[in-house]
Design a protein around this motif. Structure first.
Motif, PDB file in Angstrom:
ATOM      1  N   PRO A   1      -1.219   6.000   9.711  1.00  0.00           N
ATOM      2  CA  PRO A   1      -0.472   5.104  10.617  1.00  0.00           C
ATOM      3  C   PRO A   1       0.487   4.152   9.910  1.00  0.00           C
ATOM      4  CG  PRO A   1      -2.724   5.319  11.374  1.00  0.00           C
ATOM      5  CD  PRO A   1      -2.655   6.060  10.060  1.00  0.00           C
ATOM      6  N   TYR A   2       0.052   3.551   8.785  1.00  0.00           N
ATOM      7  CA  TYR A   2       0.946   2.599   8.110  1.00  0.00           C
ATOM      8  C   TYR A   2       2.152   3.312   7.497  1.00  0.00           C
ATOM      9  CZ  TYR A   2      -0.662   3.818   3.358  1.00  0.00           C
ATOM     10  OH  TYR A   2      -0.925   4.462   2.186  1.00  0.00           O
ATOM     11  N   VAL A   3       1.947   4.562   7.057  1.00  0.00           N
ATOM     12  CA  VAL A   3       3.049   5.358   6.503  1.00  0.00           C
ATOM     13  C   VAL A   3       4.013   5.747   7.614  1.00  0.00           C
ATOM     14  CG1 VAL A   3       3.654   7.540   5.397  1.00  0.00           C
ATOM     15  CG2 VAL A   3       1.696   6.217   4.565  1.00  0.00           C
ATOM     16  N   GLN A   4       3.470   6.252   8.690  1.00  0.00           N
ATOM     17  CA  GLN A   4       4.283   6.656   9.833  1.00  0.00           C
ATOM     18  C   GLN A   4       5.101   5.485  10.358  1.00  0.00           C
ATOM     19  OE1 GLN A   4       4.501   9.765  10.868  1.00  0.00           O
ATOM     20  NE2 GLN A   4       5.876   9.380  12.584  1.00  0.00           N
ATOM     21  N   ASP A   5       4.458   4.332  10.451  1.00  0.00           N
ATOM     22  CA  ASP A   5       5.120   3.123  10.946  1.00  0.00           C
ATOM     23  C   ASP A   5       6.265   2.709  10.023  1.00  0.00           C
ATOM     24  OD1 ASP A   5       5.045   0.904  12.937  1.00  0.00           O
ATOM     25  OD2 ASP A   5       4.664  -0.309  11.145  1.00  0.00           O
ATOM     26  N   ALA A   6       6.017   2.789   8.710  1.00  0.00           N
ATOM     27  CA  ALA A   6       7.047   2.399   7.739  1.00  0.00           C
ATOM     28  C   ALA A   6       8.261   3.315   7.813  1.00  0.00           C
ATOM     29  CB  ALA A   6       6.463   2.427   6.331  1.00  0.00           C
TER      30      ALA A   6
ATOM     31  N   LEU B   1      12.200  13.949   5.075  1.00  0.00           N
ATOM     32  CA  LEU B   1      11.021  13.153   5.416  1.00  0.00           C
ATOM     33  C   LEU B   1      11.284  12.256   6.619  1.00  0.00           C
ATOM     34  CD1 LEU B   1       8.184  12.028   4.822  1.00  0.00           C
ATOM     35  CD2 LEU B   1       9.237  10.516   3.110  1.00  0.00           C
ATOM     36  N   LEU B   2      12.425  11.575   6.625  1.00  0.00           N
ATOM     37  CA  LEU B   2      12.750  10.674   7.737  1.00  0.00           C
ATOM     38  C   LEU B   2      12.951  11.457   9.031  1.00  0.00           C
ATOM     39  CD1 LEU B   2      15.208   8.167   5.997  1.00  0.00           C
ATOM     40  CD2 LEU B   2      12.788   7.834   6.529  1.00  0.00           C
ATOM     41  N   ASN B   3      13.593  12.601   8.940  1.00  0.00           N
ATOM     42  CA  ASN B   3      13.793  13.431  10.138  1.00  0.00           C
ATOM     43  C   ASN B   3      12.464  13.933  10.693  1.00  0.00           C
ATOM     44  OD1 ASN B   3      16.566  13.117  10.028  1.00  0.00           O
ATOM     45  ND2 ASN B   3      16.898  14.984   8.851  1.00  0.00           N
ATOM     46  N   ALA B   4      11.544  14.307   9.790  1.00  0.00           N
ATOM     47  CA  ALA B   4      10.231  14.779  10.227  1.00  0.00           C
ATOM     48  C   ALA B   4       9.443  13.646  10.884  1.00  0.00           C
ATOM     49  CB  ALA B   4       9.453  15.346   9.042  1.00  0.00           C
ATOM     50  N   ALA B   5       9.498  12.450  10.281  1.00  0.00           N
ATOM     51  CA  ALA B   5       8.755  11.303  10.819  1.00  0.00           C
ATOM     52  C   ALA B   5       9.269  10.876  12.182  1.00  0.00           C
ATOM     53  CB  ALA B   5       8.830  10.137   9.837  1.00  0.00           C
ATOM     54  N   ALA B   6      10.539  11.176  12.451  1.00  0.00           N
ATOM     55  CA  ALA B   6      11.124  10.792  13.742  1.00  0.00           C
ATOM     56  C   ALA B   6      10.636  11.676  14.883  1.00  0.00           C
ATOM     57  CB  ALA B   6      12.641  10.848  13.657  1.00  0.00           C
ATOM     58  N   THR B   7      10.068  12.837  14.547  1.00  0.00           N
ATOM     59  CA  THR B   7       9.665  13.782  15.599  1.00  0.00           C
ATOM     60  C   THR B   7       8.168  14.077  15.626  1.00  0.00           C
ATOM     61  OG1 THR B   7      10.134  15.654  14.123  1.00  0.00           O
ATOM     62  CG2 THR B   7      11.916  14.901  15.581  1.00  0.00           C
ATOM     63  N   ARG B   8       7.483  13.784  14.495  1.00  0.00           N
ATOM     64  CA  ARG B   8       6.043  14.066  14.471  1.00  0.00           C
ATOM     65  C   ARG B   8       5.358  13.170  13.445  1.00  0.00           C
ATOM     66  NH1 ARG B   8       8.390  18.189  11.397  1.00  0.00           N
ATOM     67  NH2 ARG B   8       7.435  18.555   9.347  1.00  0.00           N
ATOM     68  N   THR B   9       4.044  13.176  13.450  1.00  0.00           N
ATOM     69  CA  THR B   9       3.268  12.381  12.502  1.00  0.00           C
ATOM     70  C   THR B   9       3.247  13.068  11.142  1.00  0.00           C
ATOM     71  OG1 THR B   9       1.852  11.536  14.266  1.00  0.00           O
ATOM     72  CG2 THR B   9       1.018  11.362  12.014  1.00  0.00           C
ATOM     73  N   VAL B  10       3.603  12.314  10.090  1.00  0.00           N
ATOM     74  CA  VAL B  10       3.652  12.896   8.748  1.00  0.00           C
ATOM     75  C   VAL B  10       2.644  12.247   7.798  1.00  0.00           C
ATOM     76  CG1 VAL B  10       6.082  13.550   8.955  1.00  0.00           C
ATOM     77  CG2 VAL B  10       5.489  11.308   8.014  1.00  0.00           C
TER      78      VAL B  10
ATOM     79  N   GLY C   1       0.801  -1.219   0.000  1.00  0.00           N
ATOM     80  CA  GLY C   1       0.000   0.000   0.000  1.00  0.00           C
ATOM     81  C   GLY C   1       0.832   1.267   0.000  1.00  0.00           C
ATOM     82  N   PHE C   2       2.097   1.143   0.385  1.00  0.00           N
ATOM     83  CA  PHE C   2       3.008   2.286   0.363  1.00  0.00           C
ATOM     84  C   PHE C   2       3.719   2.272  -0.990  1.00  0.00           C
ATOM     85  CE2 PHE C   2       5.945   4.855   3.380  1.00  0.00           C
ATOM     86  CZ  PHE C   2       6.161   5.800   2.395  1.00  0.00           C
ATOM     87  N   GLY C   3       3.139   2.974  -1.951  1.00  0.00           N
ATOM     88  CA  GLY C   3       3.691   2.944  -3.298  1.00  0.00           C
ATOM     89  C   GLY C   3       4.057   4.305  -3.840  1.00  0.00           C
ATOM     90  N   MET C   4       4.070   4.405  -5.165  1.00  0.00           N
ATOM     91  CA  MET C   4       4.507   5.612  -5.854  1.00  0.00           C
ATOM     92  C   MET C   4       3.669   6.831  -5.475  1.00  0.00           C
ATOM     93  SD  MET C   4       6.581   6.935  -8.232  1.00  0.00           S
ATOM     94  CE  MET C   4       7.166   5.607  -9.302  1.00  0.00           C
ATOM     95  N   LYS C   5       2.356   6.679  -5.464  1.00  0.00           N
ATOM     96  CA  LYS C   5       1.471   7.812  -5.193  1.00  0.00           C
ATOM     97  C   LYS C   5       1.734   8.406  -3.811  1.00  0.00           C
ATOM     98  CE  LYS C   5      -3.434   9.076  -5.242  1.00  0.00           C
ATOM     99  NZ  LYS C   5      -4.827   8.561  -5.454  1.00  0.00           N
ATOM    100  N   THR C   6       1.853   7.536  -2.806  1.00  0.00           N
ATOM    101  CA  THR C   6       2.122   7.999  -1.441  1.00  0.00           C
ATOM    102  C   THR C   6       3.495   8.651  -1.350  1.00  0.00           C
ATOM    103  OG1 THR C   6       0.754   6.221  -0.542  1.00  0.00           O
ATOM    104  CG2 THR C   6       2.288   7.279   0.976  1.00  0.00           C
ATOM    105  N   ALA C   7       4.477   8.026  -1.995  1.00  0.00           N
ATOM    106  CA  ALA C   7       5.845   8.556  -1.963  1.00  0.00           C
ATOM    107  C   ALA C   7       5.915   9.954  -2.580  1.00  0.00           C
ATOM    108  CB  ALA C   7       6.788   7.605  -2.684  1.00  0.00           C
ATOM    109  N   LEU C   8       5.266  10.140  -3.728  1.00  0.00           N
ATOM    110  CA  LEU C   8       5.277  11.443  -4.389  1.00  0.00           C
ATOM    111  C   LEU C   8       4.625  12.513  -3.521  1.00  0.00           C
ATOM    112  CD1 LEU C   8       4.424  10.490  -8.085  1.00  0.00           C
ATOM    113  CD2 LEU C   8       6.509  11.608  -7.299  1.00  0.00           C
TER     114      LEU C   8
END
Length: 352
Positions: free
Chosen positions: A293-298, A281-290, A262-269
């Motif tokens: 839930p499945y995206v944040q978890d990944a 993106l990774l730095n933001a996800a480490a400090t807040r919800t971006v 479910g985490f594919g091209m559309k979500t990534a773009l």
């Protein structure tokens, strides 16, 4: 008022341009006075009048930059994952006759042991690609004059067509091309990379284009900055980050969708348009919800997966190779027809 067309600025609703020999005054979008004078230097700009512009506005058009082609030899020497001299013969003939013409061409090969560094990081990296084996002609002449390895035959053909060959030990052709492209652009040329390899999309900009073989249409096709933006709706600066997320099956680099369906091209773009780069993106996800839930978890659980992909897929620009001035000379095409005809004759009767 004398103004420079290389630097158009607006002051209080008045657009003023300045050049050596051009006087322009525009007020609120309408030209009220234009005078074009003679000059010895045009600063590499062409000034043309648009016949359809009733106000006589001056249209500025840059002179086209000279092109330098980089030929990524390995991919066009395969039919799928199988080495094929017939494939090389087809694509190189079209390339010389319809694409590069007399523009300079630099051919780049992988060096010996080129993939070892990246395979230490990920053993599956380009593991599916079969190496060229010694090529033996199936024609009757084979018994009299056996031919050496395929890559030697390809090299000889390119040399006869006045194409310099670059091969750096332990370095992938992709990294060598990326390094030389940067040097070519610094010299004021436009670089065109001839390859189907998606890795090169991370280099696309105003002065770097791709020309890609399209097997289904049996021709080469240019791929530019405009094409990229139309296809992905984002800047090529985000391309590397995008492929670190979705992976590169051709190179054996798995994307996050194999771990998180479910985490594919559309979500990534969508994420990259907001955050700009993978690291942001990774730095933001480490400090807040971006995201969901499945995206944040990944992003939090598999950050090391993304950073590993970045190390694998990012092209180096620091290979120890320097551009030679004679590589930039106009290519003499006098030998092309005879060389390619002899090459095809040599392949006649062999398996495709």
């Amino acid at each position: 008022m004398m103004v420079d067309i290389l630097e158009l600025r607006t002051y209080m609703g008045v657009c003023i341009g300045r050049t050596l020999g051009v006087q322009v005054l525009r007020t609120k979008g309408r030209t009220v006075g234009v005078q074009v004078l003679q000059t010895k230097h045009d600063l590499n700009k062409e000034v043309k009048r648009d016949e359809n512009d009733i106000d006589g506005n001056i249209m500025i058009k840059k002179k086209k930059k000279k092109r330098v082609f980089f030929l990524d030899v390995n991919p066009i020497s395969y039919n799928g994952s199988t080495p094929s001299l017939h494939s090389f013969a087809h694509w190189i003939s079209l390339f010389f006759s319809e694409v590069s013409l007399t523009d300079p061409v630099i051919a780049v090969f992988d060096g010996e042991g080129a993939h070892e560094h990246r395979r230490r990081i990920l053993p599956s990296y380009k593991a599916h690609r079969r190496k060229f084996m010694p090529w033996i002609s199936a024609t009757r002449e084979a018994a009299k004059s056996p031919v050496g390895k395929s890559h030697r035959l390809i090299s000889e053909t390119l040399t006869k067509c006045n194409v310099p060959i670059v091969k750096v030990p332990a370095q992938e052709a992709d990294d060598v091309v990326a390094t030389l492209v940067e040097q070519v652009v610094e010299k004021g040329y436009r670089a065109v990379i001839a390859s189907p390899d998606k890795d090169f999309k991370q280099l696309i900009c105003e002065d770097v284009q791709l020309v890609m073989p399209l097997p289904e249409l049996k021709r080469w096709s240019f791929y530019t900055l405009d094409h990229y933006i139309t296809q992905y709706k984002c800047d090529p600066l985000s391309d590397l980050s995008l492929r670190c997320i979705v992976g590169d099956e051709a190179d054996g680099v798995p994307g996050i969708q194999h771990l998180v369906p479910g985490f594919g091209m559309k979500t990534a773009l969508k994420l990259l348009k907001k955050h700009g780069s993978l690291e942001n993106l990774l730095n933001a996800a480490a400090t807040r919800t971006v995201g969901k839930p499945y995206v944040q978890d990944a992003l939090t659980k598999h950050a090391s997966h993304f950073r590993r992909n970045y190390e694998l897929l990012s092209l180096r620009r620091d290979v120890n190779i320097r551009l030679q001035e004679d590589w930039l000379h106009k290519r003499c095409t006098d030998n092309d027809l005879e060389t390619m005809s002899n090459f095809r004759d040599l392949l006649a009767g062999t398996q495709r």
